[in-house]
Write a protein that holds these residues in place. Structure first.
Motif, PDB file in Angstrom:
ATOM      1  N   LEU A 180       5.970  -0.113 -17.832  1.00 20.64           N
ATOM      2  CA  LEU A 180       5.759   1.058 -16.697  1.00 20.64           C
ATOM      3  C   LEU A 180       6.527   2.120 -17.100  1.00 20.64           C
ATOM      4  CD1 LEU A 180       4.554   1.792 -13.743  1.00 20.64           C
ATOM      5  CD2 LEU A 180       6.809   0.940 -12.892  1.00 20.64           C
ATOM      6  N   VAL A 181       6.050   3.410 -17.231  1.00 18.49           N
ATOM      7  CA  VAL A 181       6.676   4.585 -17.379  1.00 18.49           C
ATOM      8  C   VAL A 181       6.999   5.209 -16.156  1.00 18.49           C
ATOM      9  CG1 VAL A 181       6.640   6.655 -18.707  1.00 18.49           C
ATOM     10  CG2 VAL A 181       5.721   4.512 -19.591  1.00 18.49           C
ATOM     11  N   THR A 182       7.942   5.460 -15.696  1.00 22.19           N
ATOM     12  CA  THR A 182       8.314   6.126 -14.540  1.00 22.19           C
ATOM     13  C   THR A 182       9.562   6.942 -14.702  1.00 22.19           C
ATOM     14  OG1 THR A 182       8.628   5.917 -12.277  1.00 22.19           O
ATOM     15  CG2 THR A 182       9.567   4.211 -13.667  1.00 22.19           C
ATOM     16  N   GLY A 183       9.979   7.721 -13.616  1.00 21.92           N
ATOM     17  CA  GLY A 183      11.101   8.495 -13.378  1.00 21.92           C
ATOM     18  C   GLY A 183      12.144   8.068 -12.615  1.00 21.92           C
ATOM     19  N   PHE A 184      13.366   8.059 -12.789  1.00 19.75           N
ATOM     20  CA  PHE A 184      14.492   7.346 -12.108  1.00 19.75           C
ATOM     21  C   PHE A 184      14.481   7.476 -10.494  1.00 19.75           C
ATOM     22  CE2 PHE A 184      16.676  11.121 -12.977  1.00 19.75           C
ATOM     23  CZ  PHE A 184      17.116  11.503 -11.530  1.00 19.75           C
ATOM     24  N   ASP A 185      13.825   8.591 -10.092  1.00 15.91           N
ATOM     25  CA  ASP A 185      13.740   9.046  -8.818  1.00 15.91           C
ATOM     26  C   ASP A 185      12.933   8.156  -7.984  1.00 15.91           C
ATOM     27  OD1 ASP A 185      11.756  10.261 -10.087  1.00 15.91           O
ATOM     28  OD2 ASP A 185      11.732  12.061  -8.598  1.00 15.91           O
ATOM     29  N   ILE A 186      12.044   7.350  -8.410  1.00 18.39           N
ATOM     30  CA  ILE A 186      10.872   6.503  -7.528  1.00 18.39           C
ATOM     31  C   ILE A 186      11.212   5.158  -7.978  1.00 18.39           C
ATOM     32  CG2 ILE A 186       9.597   8.630  -7.104  1.00 18.39           C
ATOM     33  CD1 ILE A 186       7.764   7.491  -9.279  1.00 18.39           C
ATOM     34  N   ILE A 187      12.369   4.739  -8.262  1.00 21.93           N
ATOM     35  CA  ILE A 187      12.548   3.360  -8.829  1.00 21.93           C
ATOM     36  C   ILE A 187      12.443   2.416  -7.307  1.00 21.93           C
ATOM     37  CG2 ILE A 187      14.140   1.486  -9.311  1.00 21.93           C
ATOM     38  CD1 ILE A 187      15.125   3.478 -11.621  1.00 21.93           C
ATOM     39  N   PHE A 188      13.066   2.742  -6.457  1.00 18.59           N
ATOM     40  CA  PHE A 188      12.839   1.775  -5.253  1.00 18.59           C
ATOM     41  C   PHE A 188      11.233   2.269  -4.572  1.00 18.59           C
ATOM     42  CE2 PHE A 188      12.885   1.904  -0.449  1.00 18.59           C
ATOM     43  CZ  PHE A 188      13.325   0.372  -0.389  1.00 18.59           C
ATOM     44  N   PHE A 189      10.871   3.560  -4.715  1.00 22.39           N
ATOM     45  CA  PHE A 189       9.702   3.701  -3.916  1.00 22.39           C
ATOM     46  C   PHE A 189       8.476   3.134  -4.406  1.00 22.39           C
ATOM     47  CE2 PHE A 189      12.590   7.312  -2.523  1.00 22.39           C
ATOM     48  CZ  PHE A 189      12.492   6.995  -1.060  1.00 22.39           C
ATOM     49  N   TRP A 190       8.446   3.108  -5.853  1.00 18.82           N
ATOM     50  CA  TRP A 190       7.365   2.553  -6.506  1.00 18.82           C
ATOM     51  C   TRP A 190       7.660   1.341  -7.059  1.00 18.82           C
ATOM     52  CZ3 TRP A 190       4.028   7.016  -8.967  1.00 18.82           C
ATOM     53  CH2 TRP A 190       3.168   7.581  -8.340  1.00 18.82           C
ATOM     54  N   VAL A 191       8.528   1.463  -8.153  1.00 19.70           N
ATOM     55  CA  VAL A 191       8.584   0.434  -8.982  1.00 19.70           C
ATOM     56  C   VAL A 191       9.093  -1.141  -8.313  1.00 19.70           C
ATOM     57  CG1 VAL A 191      10.075  -0.430 -10.995  1.00 19.70           C
ATOM     58  CG2 VAL A 191       9.615   2.025 -10.714  1.00 19.70           C
ATOM     59  N   ALA A 192      10.115  -0.931  -7.303  1.00 16.37           N
ATOM     60  CA  ALA A 192      10.410  -2.065  -6.684  1.00 16.37           C
ATOM     61  C   ALA A 192       9.500  -2.867  -5.810  1.00 16.37           C
ATOM     62  CB  ALA A 192      11.636  -1.627  -5.889  1.00 16.37           C
ATOM     63  N   ARG A 193       8.687  -1.742  -5.336  1.00 18.32           N
ATOM     64  CA  ARG A 193       7.675  -2.274  -4.206  1.00 18.32           C
ATOM     65  C   ARG A 193       6.449  -2.706  -5.184  1.00 18.32           C
ATOM     66  NH1 ARG A 193       7.627   2.219   0.860  1.00 18.32           N
ATOM     67  NH2 ARG A 193       9.882   1.908   1.087  1.00 18.32           N
ATOM     68  N   MET A 194       6.135  -2.127  -6.431  1.00 16.89           N
ATOM     69  CA  MET A 194       4.869  -3.000  -7.163  1.00 16.89           C
ATOM     70  C   MET A 194       5.415  -4.288  -7.348  1.00 16.89           C
ATOM     71  SD  MET A 194       4.076   0.280  -9.840  1.00 16.89           S
ATOM     72  CE  MET A 194       3.390   1.469  -9.280  1.00 16.89           C
ATOM     73  N   MET A 195       6.705  -4.574  -7.732  1.00 21.99           N
ATOM     74  CA  MET A 195       7.277  -5.817  -8.206  1.00 21.99           C
ATOM     75  C   MET A 195       7.133  -6.907  -7.046  1.00 21.99           C
ATOM     76  SD  MET A 195      10.290  -4.881 -10.881  1.00 21.99           S
ATOM     77  CE  MET A 195      10.494  -6.615 -11.335  1.00 21.99           C
ATOM     78  N   LEU A 196       7.492  -6.272  -5.750  1.00 18.50           N
ATOM     79  CA  LEU A 196       7.813  -7.260  -4.591  1.00 18.50           C
ATOM     80  C   LEU A 196       6.006  -7.722  -4.319  1.00 18.50           C
ATOM     81  CD1 LEU A 196      10.366  -5.233  -2.675  1.00 18.50           C
ATOM     82  CD2 LEU A 196      10.552  -7.621  -3.525  1.00 18.50           C
TER      83      LEU A 196
END
Length: 458
Positions: free
Chosen positions: A62-78
């Motif tokens: 997954l390629v992303t910016g650090f500013d949305i690690i919680f809003f997108w990345v963490a929720r996608m994994m959960l």
């Protein structure tokens, strides 16, 4: 889980209103952040067990910016772990954010917005793309400026000019071309450099260091290929040795084609254009997009590589000495290699026309002359330079010594400033970073001057 949430909401309502309230669940609750959590599998047909879901979930990166690690990345994994029982991706590449050249966030109110379409119209999409990749180091935002994009546009122009050189000299891959039968040192040198660059670039890409991959490819293309190799080729192409000319045409075309392969992920439009112009599809039986990065290594080429490296160091040292002694760079000089060992002499003899052209050498003398000269040491070997003009060596050495002393004082001043806690605490961040960069540049320049000063002997 839904019943638990409903019970919690009912308790909060009772606490707030002090009476029972009938709560109605809103039917439209799929907000932006929650929908992003479902993205990796909802787009593949979930909750149905589709072919796409089986084939493409989970993905790799997954390629992303650090500013949305919680809003997108963490929720996608959960949500992936909860609903599919699998994490949606195994790696997360956190890229930099693009800011203006001063490191400030772009905003219309500040008037510092850089419109990518304006940059593309002015310098091309590839120049902008290569700029962003080259500057995207981990943990550091990209400070984008038009000058940087312009610099990489010049890099692309340099490759274009190198390709024109190839066309003019009829560089083309022959079906009979066999790399193992390369004879000239300079051709073995550039092939060795290509293999080394290819290996390092692959390693950096596998480690997600795209900036480092771009840097080493840039260095190889600009300096090894365009600056040195093409200059080495000129006397070969101007000669009447058909065998050397044919070999060099094939090697040049082979290296050129592999440069396009290496650069294709970084500047795809430009590389595709050149690939088609030179009809490399016909030779490789593959389009550029699908061409692999495998280049065979020939360990025996390492010896030839070292020979040309020493020759380049010698030419570079001659040029630097001229500059520091205020001798016109284009002027021709005589040199004595009486103190050079036999093996190094052979390197010069084997590449005589190339060396004399690049070093602006009139004559190479194999004995000591009874006249004043300037001695330089290159790789442990002493070479004496003889200048036609009246050159006061002591005067020039004193000038270099004065430069060294002035530079040393500047370094002391900046070092003291950067050790000052008050300065570090109160000065703007960009000023501190600028001072640190100046200090690094001064130290590099000091090292260069000391090297020249120590290499000159009367």
């Amino acid at each position: 889980m839904a019943d638990e949430i409903k019970d919690q909401a009912q308790e909060q309502a009772l606490s707030f209103y002090n009476k029972d309230i009938k709560l109605i669940q809103d039917e439209d609750v799929l907000d932006t952040w929650f929908s992003s959590a479902l993205w990796p599998f909802a787009t593949l047909g979930w909750p149905k067990k589709t072919y796409e879901l089986k084939r493409f979930y989970p993905t790799s990166v997954l390629v992303t910016g650090f500013d949305i690690i919680f809003f997108w990345v963490a929720r996608m994994m959960l949500m992936g772990n909860y609903l599919i029982k699998k994490e949606p991706f195994s790696k997360v590449y956190v890229h930099a954010l693009v800011r203006d050249e001063k490191g400030q966030k772009m905003s219309k109110s500040k008037g510092n917005v850089i419109d990518p379409l304006d940059i593309i119209n002015k310098y091309g999409a590839d120049a902008l793309r290569f700029t962003l990749i080259s500057m995207a180091a981990p943990g550091r935002d990209v400070k984008l400026s038009e000058d940087r994009v312009k610099g990489y546009r010049n890099f692309i122009n340099k490759i274009w000019n190198a390709n024109n050189f190839s066309k003019l000299n009829k560089c083309k891959l022959s079906k009979k071309f066999n790399i193992k039968k390369i004879n000239l040192d300079v051709n073995k040198w550039i092939y060795f450099e290509l293999v080394k660059t290819n290996k390092e670039a692959k390693k950096h890409i596998s480690n997600f260091r795209f900036d480092e991959a771009a840097r080493i490819i840039y260095q190889f293309v600009w300096h090894s290929y365009c600056d040195w190799y093409i200059e080495f080729l000129k006397p070969i192409f101007y000669s009447k040795n058909k065998k050397n000319m044919e070999e060099s045409r094939n090697v040049s075309a082979f290296v050129q084609s592999n440069i396009l392969i290496l650069l294709h992920p970084f500047i795809p439009f430009f590389t595709e254009k050149i690939w088609q112009d030179f009809q490399f599809n016909n030779y490789f039986k593959s389009s550029l997009m699908f061409k692999d990065w495998e280049i065979k290594t020939y360990s025996t080429f390492g010896k030839n590589h070292n020979k040309i490296d020493w020759l380049i160091d010698l030419v570079t040292s001659i040029r630097s000495t001229k500059v520091e002694l205020n001798v016109p760079p284009g002027s021709f000089i005589d040199i004595s290699i009486a103190e050079v060992d036999y093996n190094k002499r052979c390197i010069i003899d084997d590449n005589l026309s190339v060396f004399k052209r690049l070093g602006r050498i009139s004559d190479i003398i194999y004995s000591k002359l009874n006249k004043n000269g300037v001695k330089i040491i290159v790789g442990g070997e002493t070479v004496t330079l003889y200048f036609d003009q009246n050159l006061d060596v002591n005067e020039q050495k004193q000038k270099i010594s004065n430069k060294v002393e002035a530079l040393h004082q500047k370094i002391i001043g900046i070092t003291g400033k950067l050790k000052n806690k008050s300065f570090l605490r109160n000065a703007p961040k960009q000023i501190v970073m600028k001072e640190r960069k100046i200090l690094i540049d001064y130290k590099i320049e000091l090292k260069k001057l000391n090297s020249i000063l120590n290499s000159i002997k009367n």
